[in-house]
Design a protein around this motif. Structure first.
Motif, PDB file in Angstrom:
ATOM      1  N   LYS A   5     -11.175  11.314  -0.724  1.00 42.83           N
ATOM      2  CA  LYS A   5     -10.182  10.374  -0.197  1.00 42.83           C
ATOM      3  C   LYS A   5     -10.910   9.142   0.309  1.00 42.83           C
ATOM      4  CE  LYS A   5      -6.775  13.437   1.749  1.00 42.83           C
ATOM      5  NZ  LYS A   5      -6.108  13.866   2.974  1.00 42.83           N
ATOM      6  N   VAL A   6     -10.457   7.974  -0.144  1.00 45.53           N
ATOM      7  CA  VAL A   6     -11.015   6.710   0.316  1.00 45.53           C
ATOM      8  C   VAL A   6      -9.907   5.930   0.997  1.00 45.53           C
ATOM      9  CG1 VAL A   6     -12.049   4.524  -0.378  1.00 45.53           C
ATOM     10  CG2 VAL A   6     -12.732   6.613  -1.524  1.00 45.53           C
ATOM     11  N   LEU A   7     -10.194   5.456   2.197  1.00 47.99           N
ATOM     12  CA  LEU A   7      -9.252   4.626   2.936  1.00 47.99           C
ATOM     13  C   LEU A   7      -9.719   3.180   2.853  1.00 47.99           C
ATOM     14  CD1 LEU A   7      -6.883   4.081   4.897  1.00 47.99           C
ATOM     15  CD2 LEU A   7      -8.436   4.705   6.771  1.00 47.99           C
ATOM     16  N   ILE A   8      -8.872   2.299   2.311  1.00 49.37           N
ATOM     17  CA  ILE A   8      -9.155   0.869   2.251  1.00 49.37           C
ATOM     18  C   ILE A   8      -8.313   0.195   3.324  1.00 49.37           C
ATOM     19  CG2 ILE A   8      -9.131  -1.221   0.848  1.00 49.37           C
ATOM     20  CD1 ILE A   8      -9.105   0.644  -1.647  1.00 49.37           C
ATOM     21  N   VAL A   9      -8.983  -0.428   4.305  1.00 47.10           N
ATOM     22  CA  VAL A   9      -8.290  -1.109   5.394  1.00 47.10           C
ATOM     23  C   VAL A   9      -8.583  -2.603   5.268  1.00 47.10           C
ATOM     24  CG1 VAL A   9      -7.924  -1.231   7.890  1.00 47.10           C
ATOM     25  CG2 VAL A   9      -8.698   0.919   6.848  1.00 47.10           C
ATOM     26  N   ASP A  10      -7.583  -3.364   4.849  1.00 50.89           N
ATOM     27  CA  ASP A  10      -7.741  -4.809   4.664  1.00 50.89           C
ATOM     28  C   ASP A  10      -6.368  -5.451   4.754  1.00 50.89           C
ATOM     29  OD1 ASP A  10      -8.161  -7.480   3.371  1.00 50.89           O
ATOM     30  OD2 ASP A  10     -10.165  -6.653   3.020  1.00 50.89           O
ATOM     31  N   ASP A  11      -6.273  -6.585   5.441  1.00 46.07           N
ATOM     32  CA  ASP A  11      -4.981  -7.247   5.572  1.00 46.07           C
ATOM     33  C   ASP A  11      -4.572  -7.967   4.289  1.00 46.07           C
ATOM     34  OD1 ASP A  11      -5.746 -10.437   7.037  1.00 46.07           O
ATOM     35  OD2 ASP A  11      -7.169  -8.986   6.249  1.00 46.07           O
ATOM     36  N   GLY A  12      -5.484  -8.098   3.341  1.00 48.85           N
ATOM     37  CA  GLY A  12      -5.167  -8.744   2.066  1.00 48.85           C
ATOM     38  C   GLY A  12      -4.795  -7.723   1.002  1.00 48.85           C
ATOM     39  N   THR A  14      -4.212  -8.230  -2.090  1.00 55.39           N
ATOM     40  CA  THR A  14      -4.996  -8.498  -3.295  1.00 55.39           C
ATOM     41  C   THR A  14      -6.365  -7.848  -3.210  1.00 55.39           C
ATOM     42  OG1 THR A  14      -3.846 -10.600  -3.559  1.00 55.39           O
ATOM     43  CG2 THR A  14      -5.882 -10.327  -4.786  1.00 55.39           C
ATOM     44  N   ILE A  15      -7.011  -7.945  -2.040  1.00 55.72           N
ATOM     45  CA  ILE A  15      -8.332  -7.329  -1.851  1.00 55.72           C
ATOM     46  C   ILE A  15      -8.216  -5.818  -2.001  1.00 55.72           C
ATOM     47  CG2 ILE A  15     -10.219  -6.908  -0.217  1.00 55.72           C
ATOM     48  CD1 ILE A  15     -10.234  -9.758  -1.208  1.00 55.72           C
ATOM     49  N   ARG A  16      -7.188  -5.233  -1.378  1.00 59.57           N
ATOM     50  CA  ARG A  16      -7.009  -3.784  -1.486  1.00 59.57           C
ATOM     51  C   ARG A  16      -6.846  -3.365  -2.949  1.00 59.57           C
ATOM     52  NH1 ARG A  16      -3.216  -4.615   2.707  1.00 59.57           N
ATOM     53  NH2 ARG A  16      -1.525  -3.879   1.372  1.00 59.57           N
ATOM     54  N   MET A  17      -6.067  -4.126  -3.700  1.00 60.64           N
ATOM     55  CA  MET A  17      -5.856  -3.814  -5.115  1.00 60.64           C
ATOM     56  C   MET A  17      -7.155  -3.963  -5.909  1.00 60.64           C
ATOM     57  SD  MET A  17      -2.047  -5.483  -5.702  1.00 60.64           S
ATOM     58  CE  MET A  17      -2.470  -5.997  -7.333  1.00 60.64           C
ATOM     59  N   GLN A  18      -7.915  -5.029  -5.649  1.00 59.41           N
ATOM     60  CA  GLN A  18      -9.172  -5.245  -6.362  1.00 59.41           C
ATOM     61  C   GLN A  18     -10.169  -4.124  -6.085  1.00 59.41           C
ATOM     62  OE1 GLN A  18     -10.241  -9.152  -4.965  1.00 59.41           O
ATOM     63  NE2 GLN A  18      -9.212 -10.193  -6.662  1.00 59.41           N
ATOM     64  N   PRO A  48     -10.173  10.721   5.755  1.00 59.76           N
ATOM     65  CA  PRO A  48     -10.774  10.315   4.477  1.00 59.76           C
ATOM     66  C   PRO A  48     -12.261  10.656   4.424  1.00 59.76           C
ATOM     67  CG  PRO A  48     -10.464   8.414   5.891  1.00 59.76           C
ATOM     68  CD  PRO A  48      -9.810   9.576   6.586  1.00 59.76           C
ATOM     69  N   ASN A  49     -12.805  10.671   3.205  1.00 61.25           N
ATOM     70  CA  ASN A  49     -14.227  10.928   3.004  1.00 61.25           C
ATOM     71  C   ASN A  49     -15.048   9.647   3.087  1.00 61.25           C
ATOM     72  OD1 ASN A  49     -12.610  12.872   0.905  1.00 61.25           O
ATOM     73  ND2 ASN A  49     -14.183  13.940   2.051  1.00 61.25           N
ATOM     74  N   LEU A  50     -14.378   8.496   3.015  1.00 63.47           N
ATOM     75  CA  LEU A  50     -15.038   7.197   3.057  1.00 63.47           C
ATOM     76  C   LEU A  50     -14.030   6.155   3.514  1.00 63.47           C
ATOM     77  CD1 LEU A  50     -17.595   5.433   2.192  1.00 63.47           C
ATOM     78  CD2 LEU A  50     -16.356   5.068   0.064  1.00 63.47           C
ATOM     79  N   ILE A  51     -14.505   5.196   4.319  1.00 65.56           N
ATOM     80  CA  ILE A  51     -13.636   4.117   4.797  1.00 65.56           C
ATOM     81  C   ILE A  51     -14.243   2.781   4.378  1.00 65.56           C
ATOM     82  CG2 ILE A  51     -12.623   2.979   6.819  1.00 65.56           C
ATOM     83  CD1 ILE A  51     -13.052   5.763   8.264  1.00 65.56           C
ATOM     84  N   LEU A  52     -13.409   1.924   3.780  1.00 66.55           N
ATOM     85  CA  LEU A  52     -13.781   0.551   3.445  1.00 66.55           C
ATOM     86  C   LEU A  52     -12.961  -0.330   4.379  1.00 66.55           C
ATOM     87  CD1 LEU A  52     -13.587   1.024  -0.414  1.00 66.55           C
ATOM     88  CD2 LEU A  52     -15.666   0.890   0.953  1.00 66.55           C
ATOM     89  N   LEU A  53     -13.630  -0.988   5.327  1.00 65.22           N
ATOM     90  CA  LEU A  53     -12.959  -1.651   6.439  1.00 65.22           C
ATOM     91  C   LEU A  53     -13.247  -3.146   6.478  1.00 65.22           C
ATOM     92  CD1 LEU A  53     -11.460  -1.346   9.262  1.00 65.22           C
ATOM     93  CD2 LEU A  53     -13.744  -0.964  10.225  1.00 65.22           C
ATOM     94  N   ASP A  54     -12.185  -3.946   6.414  1.00 64.99           N
ATOM     95  CA  ASP A  54     -12.329  -5.394   6.574  1.00 64.99           C
ATOM     96  C   ASP A  54     -12.667  -5.671   8.042  1.00 64.99           C
ATOM     97  OD1 ASP A  54     -12.247  -8.148   6.095  1.00 64.99           O
ATOM     98  OD2 ASP A  54     -10.073  -8.271   6.293  1.00 64.99           O
ATOM     99  N   VAL A  82     -18.240  -1.822   5.909  1.00 63.03           N
ATOM    100  CA  VAL A  82     -17.554  -2.973   6.493  1.00 63.03           C
ATOM    101  C   VAL A  82     -17.609  -4.103   5.476  1.00 63.03           C
ATOM    102  CG1 VAL A  82     -17.570  -4.684   8.347  1.00 63.03           C
ATOM    103  CG2 VAL A  82     -18.025  -2.282   8.865  1.00 63.03           C
ATOM    104  N   MET A  83     -16.446  -4.743   5.260  1.00 62.67           N
ATOM    105  CA  MET A  83     -16.335  -5.831   4.290  1.00 62.67           C
ATOM    106  C   MET A  83     -15.986  -7.129   5.016  1.00 62.67           C
ATOM    107  SD  MET A  83     -13.919  -3.865   1.460  1.00 62.67           S
ATOM    108  CE  MET A  83     -12.519  -3.739   2.580  1.00 62.67           C
TER     109      MET A  83
END
Length: 192
Positions: A5-12, A14-18, A48-54, A82-83
């Protein structure tokens, strides 16, 4: 069937989709959050197993999310990337916390994302091994790398200033977009 499970946290959106499109197909079950508050809630609920955080977001920014994660040992064990489009600002303001996560500068490609994810997983394993050996890395970040609570307060103020600066820049960008739309409408009118 997706195993991670990957959690993508971003207010954009478009970024989440990319980012979602860059992840290897079939390997990940992707969960999305549009701000830090929603992201933190999903972290607790979904594990989740990984977090991608803006880093720069409304409601709760990445720094605040990381602070909240530090209070929960189980969340701090999750690999974190962290992105941000402003690496120098992020890493200059919180260099002592870089051991907690991997950083990737926007925009990035699939190869850079995969490298960052692997590095974040390696850092998380190292933290877990240290924690298992009785070293309280995450809970004592302030003791190890920050002189005292005054420094933490200073960091919080610096991050707050960055967030305010980001909001101001976003407002300026929106104003420029509006002006460009007006100019384009004017040009189209003159061409007809």
């Amino acid at each position: 069937m997706a195993s991670q499970k990957v959690l993508i946290v971003d207010d954009g959106k478009t970024i989440r989709m990319q980012v979602k499109e860059m992840l290897p197909k079939g390997s990940f079950d992707v969960i999305e959050a549009q701000d830090g508050v929603e992201g933190l809630e999903l972290m607790r609920k979904e594990r989740p197993n990984l977090i991608l955080l803006d880093f720069f977001m409304p409601k709760m920014n990445g720094w605040e999310v990381i602070e909240k994660m530090q209070a929960h040992k189980e969340l701090l064990a999750i690999p974190l990337v962290v992105m941000s489009g402003r690496k120098d600002e992020v890493t200059a303001k919180i260099p002592q916390l870089i051991q907690l996560f991997e950083f990737i500068e926007k925009p990035f490609d699939q190869k850079a994302l995969i490298v960052a994810m692997k590095s974040a997983m390696a850092k998380a394993k190292t933290r877990q091994a240290q924690a298992n050996n009785g070293v309280k890395v995450a809970a004592n970040v302030a003791d190890k790398s920050v002189a005292g609570s005054d420094d933490i307060q200073q960091l919080k103020l610096q991050v707050k200033a960055l967030v305010e600066r980001n909001a101001k820049m976003q407002a300026e960008i929106e104003a420029v977009k509006k002006q460009m739309a007006q100019i384009m409408a004017f040009v189209k009118q003159k061409i007809k």
